[in-house]
Write a protein that holds these residues in place. Structure first.
Motif, short mmCIF file in Angstrom:
data_model
loop_
_atom_site.label_atom_id
_atom_site.label_comp_id
_atom_site.label_asym_id
_atom_site.label_seq_id
_atom_site.Cartn_x
_atom_site.Cartn_y
_atom_site.Cartn_z
N ARG A 88 16.42 2.15 -9.69
CA ARG A 88 15.80 3.47 -9.66
C ARG A 88 14.62 3.41 -8.69
O ARG A 88 14.15 2.33 -8.32
CB ARG A 88 15.31 3.86 -11.06
CG ARG A 88 16.43 4.05 -12.08
CD ARG A 88 17.34 5.23 -11.73
NE ARG A 88 18.37 5.45 -12.74
CZ ARG A 88 18.28 6.35 -13.71
NH1 ARG A 88 17.20 7.10 -13.84
NH2 ARG A 88 19.27 6.50 -14.58
N LEU A 89 14.14 4.55 -8.30
CA LEU A 89 13.02 4.60 -7.37
C LEU A 89 11.78 3.94 -7.96
O LEU A 89 11.43 4.17 -9.11
CB LEU A 89 12.70 6.05 -6.99
CG LEU A 89 13.72 6.75 -6.10
CD1 LEU A 89 13.40 8.24 -6.03
CD2 LEU A 89 13.73 6.15 -4.71
N GLN A 90 11.12 3.14 -7.16
CA GLN A 90 9.83 2.56 -7.55
C GLN A 90 8.68 3.45 -7.11
O GLN A 90 7.61 3.45 -7.71
CB GLN A 90 9.70 1.16 -6.96
CG GLN A 90 10.71 0.17 -7.49
CD GLN A 90 10.49 -1.23 -6.97
OE1 GLN A 90 9.55 -1.51 -6.22
NE2 GLN A 90 11.35 -2.16 -7.37
N GLY B 177 13.02 -0.45 -3.78
CA GLY B 177 12.65 -1.86 -3.84
C GLY B 177 13.68 -2.80 -3.25
O GLY B 177 13.58 -4.02 -3.40
N VAL B 178 14.69 -2.26 -2.56
CA VAL B 178 15.68 -3.11 -1.89
C VAL B 178 15.01 -3.77 -0.69
O VAL B 178 14.24 -3.12 0.04
CB VAL B 178 16.90 -2.28 -1.43
CG1 VAL B 178 17.88 -3.13 -0.65
CG2 VAL B 178 17.57 -1.63 -2.63
N SER B 179 15.30 -5.03 -0.46
CA SER B 179 14.67 -5.74 0.65
C SER B 179 15.16 -5.19 1.98
O SER B 179 16.33 -4.81 2.13
CB SER B 179 14.96 -7.24 0.57
OG SER B 179 16.32 -7.50 0.85
N ALA B 180 14.25 -5.19 2.96
CA ALA B 180 14.63 -4.71 4.29
C ALA B 180 15.70 -5.60 4.91
O ALA B 180 16.54 -5.13 5.67
CB ALA B 180 13.40 -4.67 5.19
N SER B 181 15.69 -6.89 4.58
CA SER B 181 16.71 -7.80 5.12
C SER B 181 18.11 -7.41 4.63
O SER B 181 19.08 -7.48 5.39
CB SER B 181 16.40 -9.25 4.74
OG SER B 181 16.42 -9.42 3.33
N SER B 182 18.21 -6.97 3.38
CA SER B 182 19.51 -6.53 2.85
C SER B 182 19.97 -5.24 3.52
O SER B 182 21.15 -5.06 3.81
CB SER B 182 19.42 -6.32 1.34
OG SER B 182 19.13 -7.53 0.67
N ILE C 78 18.38 7.20 5.31
CA ILE C 78 19.30 6.12 4.95
C ILE C 78 18.54 4.81 4.75
O ILE C 78 18.88 4.00 3.89
CB ILE C 78 20.38 5.95 6.05
CG1 ILE C 78 21.31 7.17 6.08
CG2 ILE C 78 21.18 4.68 5.85
CD1 ILE C 78 22.16 7.36 4.85
N VAL C 79 17.48 4.59 5.53
CA VAL C 79 16.68 3.37 5.41
C VAL C 79 15.61 3.50 4.34
O VAL C 79 15.39 2.58 3.53
CB VAL C 79 16.03 3.00 6.76
CG1 VAL C 79 15.08 1.82 6.60
CG2 VAL C 79 17.11 2.67 7.80
N SER C 80 14.93 4.64 4.29
CA SER C 80 13.78 4.74 3.38
C SER C 80 14.18 4.90 1.92
O SER C 80 13.42 4.50 1.03
CB SER C 80 12.88 5.90 3.81
OG SER C 80 13.56 7.13 3.83
N GLU D 68 0.81 -1.22 0.00
CA GLU D 68 0.00 0.00 0.00
C GLU D 68 0.85 1.27 0.00
O GLU D 68 0.33 2.38 -0.17
CB GLU D 68 -0.91 0.01 1.24
CG GLU D 68 -1.90 -1.13 1.31
CD GLU D 68 -2.94 -1.05 0.21
OE1 GLU D 68 -3.47 0.05 -0.02
OE2 GLU D 68 -3.21 -2.08 -0.43
N VAL D 69 2.15 1.13 0.19
CA VAL D 69 3.03 2.29 0.30
C VAL D 69 3.25 2.90 -1.08
O VAL D 69 3.68 2.22 -2.01
CB VAL D 69 4.38 1.91 0.93
CG1 VAL D 69 5.29 3.14 1.03
CG2 VAL D 69 4.18 1.28 2.31
N ASP D 70 2.98 4.19 -1.22
CA ASP D 70 3.20 4.85 -2.51
C ASP D 70 4.20 5.99 -2.44
O ASP D 70 4.46 6.67 -3.44
CB ASP D 70 1.88 5.33 -3.11
CG ASP D 70 1.13 6.31 -2.23
OD1 ASP D 70 1.72 6.79 -1.22
OD2 ASP D 70 -0.04 6.60 -2.52
#
Length: 299
Positions: free
Chosen positions: A107-109, A54-59, A46-48, A34-36
């Motif tokens: 690139r940004l999704q 689209g990078v995984s949070a685990s990475s 740095i996180v967002s 749902e995040v746009d």
């Protein structure tokens, strides 16, 4: 849904663990779909920024699990700054290089906004879309995290040399956050420290009391948000919802267990250190509580 993350130094680990925990369940994955748009200040940027690509949070969590400043030169650099032999301990490439490796050519999704402090000591929200290069986006995120005397300011097009986005008063990208709230769309505000009135001291000694008082001087500065909600608005401990905004933060107890305000300034730590593991656990607990409260509700 718009997600905005505050600054918080090493508490970037809490954010990464939160999103990693959400991604581990179907209900959490639904929330993330749902995040746009994302926005952030300092640790939040740095996180967002990678999340918006689209990078995984685990990475992200894996790369944050060890400070990029853990080398032997940390204290000599600190001494050089103290003696005014250098203006800053690091150039900022110590953050930029691992982020570039993490994000590659992505690139940004979804749109991303970083708050930076301009040379005029004014917070500026700089926004990016998929049309912008990876480097431009990450430069803004690193500039947002460029704490004076630790990281050198970074040039941002049209603004000049920019630094830590939380220096000029607001620990969230204020303009972007307020626009999202006033639009009526769902908004998630994630504060790395407890909401006002819920911070607890670890001990009754003078040092800890001083640190808490300093932290209170660095509140999120979202007074316009409080005015927008009216006189009936009041902060609660941890996670709560008011109108279209879900407020997320550690509880006072969680904050105390993970080191409180003092821990956020510990930017030099080893992989799987107690500091890192405590914050990762805190982020997972916050995600679990969020899903317990709101996971079955369309956000």
């Amino acid at each position: 849904m718009h997600i905005s993350l505050s600054g918080g130094g090493s508490r970037a680990l809490v954010y990464a663990a939160f999103f990693d925990e959400l991604a581990s369940t179907p209900a959490g994955q639904h929330v993330l779909k749902e995040v746009d748009s994302f926005s952030g200040v300092s640790a939040g940027a740095i996180v967002s920024a990678p999340l918006a690509m689209g990078v995984s949070a685990s990475s992200i969590l894996d790369i944050l699990n060890q400070s990029q400043l853990s080398g032997w030169s940390y204290y000599p650099r600190m001494l050089a700054v103290a003696l005014k032999l250098k203006r800053n301990m690091y150039s900022g490439d110590e953050l930029m290089k691992p982020l570039m490796q993490l994000c590659g050519r992505r690139r940004l999704q979804v749109p991303f906004t970083a708050a930076v402090t301009t040379p005029q000591i004014r917070q500026e929200c700089v926004s990016y879309t998929k049309m912008h290069s990876t480097k431009a986006v990450l430069d803004a995120a690193v500039a947002s995290a460029s704490v004076p005397f630790i990281f050198a300011p970074r040039p941002i097009g049209g603004l000049g040399l920019c630094m830590d986005g939380g220096l000029s008063g607001c620990n969230f990208p204020q303009e972007t956050t307020m626009q999202a709230v006033r639009s009526g769309k769902p908004v998630m505000l994630f504060n790395s420290h407890p909401w006002p009135g819920f911070r607890q001291t670890l001990r009754k000694d003078r040092k800890e009391l001083l640190l808490v008082q300093l932290s209170l001087l660095q509140e999120h500065a979202l007074e316009p948000l409080e005015e927008h909600f009216g006189n009936d608005f009041a902060y609660q401990d941890g996670i709560f919802r008011h109108n279209n905004v879900t407020f997320i933060a550690p509880t006072g107890d969680q904050y105390r267990v993970s080191g409180g305000y003092a821990a956020s300034g510990h930017i030099r730590f080893a992989r799987n250190s107690k500091l890192a593991l405590d914050m990762i656990q805190e982020g997972r607990e916050i995600a679990q509580e969020y899903m317990l409260q709101f996971g079955k509700i369309k956000v």
